[in-house]
Design a protein around this motif. Structure first.
Motif, PDB file in Angstrom:
ATOM      1  N   ALA A  46       0.940  -1.700   0.111  1.00  0.00           N
ATOM      2  CA  ALA A  46       0.312  -0.128   0.061  1.00  0.00           C
ATOM      3  C   ALA A  46       0.858   1.579   0.146  1.00  0.00           C
ATOM      4  O   ALA A  46       1.795   1.542   0.619  1.00  0.00           O
ATOM      5  N   GLN A  47       0.630   2.275  -0.489  1.00  0.00           N
ATOM      6  CA  GLN A  47       0.934   3.775  -0.897  1.00  0.00           C
ATOM      7  C   GLN A  47       0.302   4.746   0.337  1.00  0.00           C
ATOM      8  O   GLN A  47      -0.986   4.326   0.072  1.00  0.00           O
ATOM      9  N   ASP A  48       0.757   5.640   0.251  1.00  0.00           N
ATOM     10  CA  ASP A  48      -0.467   6.906   0.758  1.00  0.00           C
ATOM     11  C   ASP A  48      -1.152   7.633  -0.134  1.00  0.00           C
ATOM     12  O   ASP A  48      -1.229   7.346  -1.505  1.00  0.00           O
ATOM     13  N   GLN A  76      -4.244   5.559  -0.472  1.00  0.00           N
ATOM     14  CA  GLN A  76      -4.620   3.966  -1.027  1.00  0.00           C
ATOM     15  C   GLN A  76      -5.675   3.749  -0.230  1.00  0.00           C
ATOM     16  O   GLN A  76      -5.338   4.138   1.050  1.00  0.00           O
ATOM     17  N   ILE A  77      -6.256   3.033  -0.461  1.00  0.00           N
ATOM     18  CA  ILE A  77      -7.725   2.095  -0.324  1.00  0.00           C
ATOM     19  C   ILE A  77      -7.348   0.672   0.587  1.00  0.00           C
ATOM     20  O   ILE A  77      -7.543   0.186  -1.015  1.00  0.00           O
ATOM     21  N   VAL A  78      -7.804   0.523   1.450  1.00  0.00           N
ATOM     22  CA  VAL A  78      -7.366  -0.854   1.904  1.00  0.00           C
ATOM     23  C   VAL A  78      -8.240  -1.528   2.140  1.00  0.00           C
ATOM     24  O   VAL A  78      -9.349  -0.984   3.278  1.00  0.00           O
ATOM     25  N   VAL A 129      -2.793   5.952   4.248  1.00  0.00           N
ATOM     26  CA  VAL A 129      -3.366   5.114   3.941  1.00  0.00           C
ATOM     27  C   VAL A 129      -4.985   4.531   4.715  1.00  0.00           C
ATOM     28  O   VAL A 129      -4.865   5.260   6.004  1.00  0.00           O
ATOM     29  N   PHE A 147     -11.019  -1.179  -4.411  1.00  0.00           N
ATOM     30  CA  PHE A 147     -10.076  -0.703  -3.616  1.00  0.00           C
ATOM     31  C   PHE A 147      -8.724  -1.116  -4.203  1.00  0.00           C
ATOM     32  O   PHE A 147      -8.880  -2.501  -4.776  1.00  0.00           O
ATOM     33  N   HIS A 148      -7.720  -0.196  -4.306  1.00  0.00           N
ATOM     34  CA  HIS A 148      -6.693  -0.803  -4.015  1.00  0.00           C
ATOM     35  C   HIS A 148      -5.784  -2.084  -3.323  1.00  0.00           C
ATOM     36  O   HIS A 148      -5.360  -3.011  -4.453  1.00  0.00           O
ATOM     37  N   HIS A 149      -6.069  -2.211  -2.655  1.00  0.00           N
ATOM     38  CA  HIS A 149      -5.740  -4.080  -2.329  1.00  0.00           C
ATOM     39  C   HIS A 149      -6.504  -4.345  -1.633  1.00  0.00           C
ATOM     40  O   HIS A 149      -7.383  -3.893  -0.299  1.00  0.00           O
ATOM     41  N   GLY A 203      -5.607  -4.243  -9.079  1.00  0.00           N
ATOM     42  CA  GLY A 203      -5.582  -4.207  -7.616  1.00  0.00           C
ATOM     43  C   GLY A 203      -4.640  -5.447  -6.591  1.00  0.00           C
ATOM     44  O   GLY A 203      -4.423  -6.254  -7.491  1.00  0.00           O
ATOM     45  N   ARG A 237      -2.545 -10.891  -8.223  1.00  0.00           N
ATOM     46  CA  ARG A 237      -3.009  -9.054  -8.662  1.00  0.00           C
ATOM     47  C   ARG A 237      -4.014  -9.325  -9.500  1.00  0.00           C
ATOM     48  O   ARG A 237      -3.952 -10.326 -10.653  1.00  0.00           O
TER      49      ARG A 237
END
Length: 244
Positions: free
Chosen positions: A38-40, A42-44, A65, A112-114, A161, A207
């Motif tokens: 995850a990076q700043d 992003q939504i998990v 995050v 969601f990114h992750h 993702g 992914r």
């Protein structure tokens, strides 16, 4: 909720309350959080988030995050919300009551990114259910089996993702079968208890919508011969390092 213990994760960086008699977080959620790329901004999504161990550890490592946890046990959601407030993470981390069959409406597929998850380790028919109802719900499959769990997890991801899973090594074939045709770029990272010992856990990262082949990594040895954690494991468990 009965008795609760006041514990710490990441060498005291995370305050963590959890049940004394029930499912208790060990190293699995810490490694799960460490492996999420995850990076700043992003939504998990944390599926089966319990009292929030993985969510809190990820939030401590990646300050920008935002994390949503879904958990079906109301008493664990109450503890997670207490933990979120105690760590000053209200507004960045949220715990919601729900199941995969009846998720909160706010959790929209493909948003969601992750996704990270530590699914129940034992099949419903294994006969290994704990007499403690809370622990049994966390460790043994119920109405949702592993294939359905993975299908729902992948469905929640944005295209490209990432999905991160911590699971039993002896059920790796079941996990890969559940993911077949749904994800690519799968990386298998074994966690060896000691050098020369069979792995008991694996970390899987994959992914959505990527066709790259599977990679089996050397993994990590968790303990030295004298029982102490290895320097690599210490970096994850105490320093909150990223499991690259």
């Amino acid at each position: 909720m009965t008795d609760v213990s006041e514990d710490m994760l990441l060498d005291g960086r995370v305050i963590f309350s959890q049940p004394v008699d029930g499912y208790r977080a060990a190293i699995d959620p810490v490694f799960l959080a460490a492996a999420v790329p995850a990076q700043d901004g992003q939504i998990v999504l944390d599926i089966g988030s319990g009292a929030g161990a993985a969510s809190l550890c990820l939030a401590a490592r990646v300050p920008g995050v935002r994390i949503f946890g879904i958990e079906m046990q109301p008493e664990l959601v109450a503890l997670a919300r207490k933990n979120i407030a105690a760590n000053g993470l209200s507004g960045r981390v949220e715990s919601m009551i729900g199941t995969l069959q009846t998720p909160p409406p706010r959790l929209a597929p493909g948003s969601f990114h992750h996704v990270m998850t530590n699914p129940p380790y034992h099949p419903a028919e294994s006969g290994r259910a704990s007499p403690n109802a809370s622990k049994a719900a966390a460790n043994q499959e119920g109405e949702v089996d592993l294939a359905a769990w993975m299908r729902w997890a992948v469905n929640m991801l944005l295209p490209k993702g990432s999905l991160t899973v911590v699971y039993r090594a002896d059920r790796l074939d079941d996990l890969l079968s559940a993911l077949h045709g749904r994800v690519g770029d799968i990386t298998v990272f074994p966690l060896w208890p000691k050098a020369g010992r069979p792995a008991k856990r694996v970390v899987i990262r994959a992914r959505k919508g990527i066709a790259s082949p599977l990679t089996l990594t050397p993994g990590m040895v968790l303990h030295e011969t004298d029982g102490r954690y290895s320097p690599q494991a210490e970096a994850i468990l105490r320093d909150g390092a990223f499991l690259a």
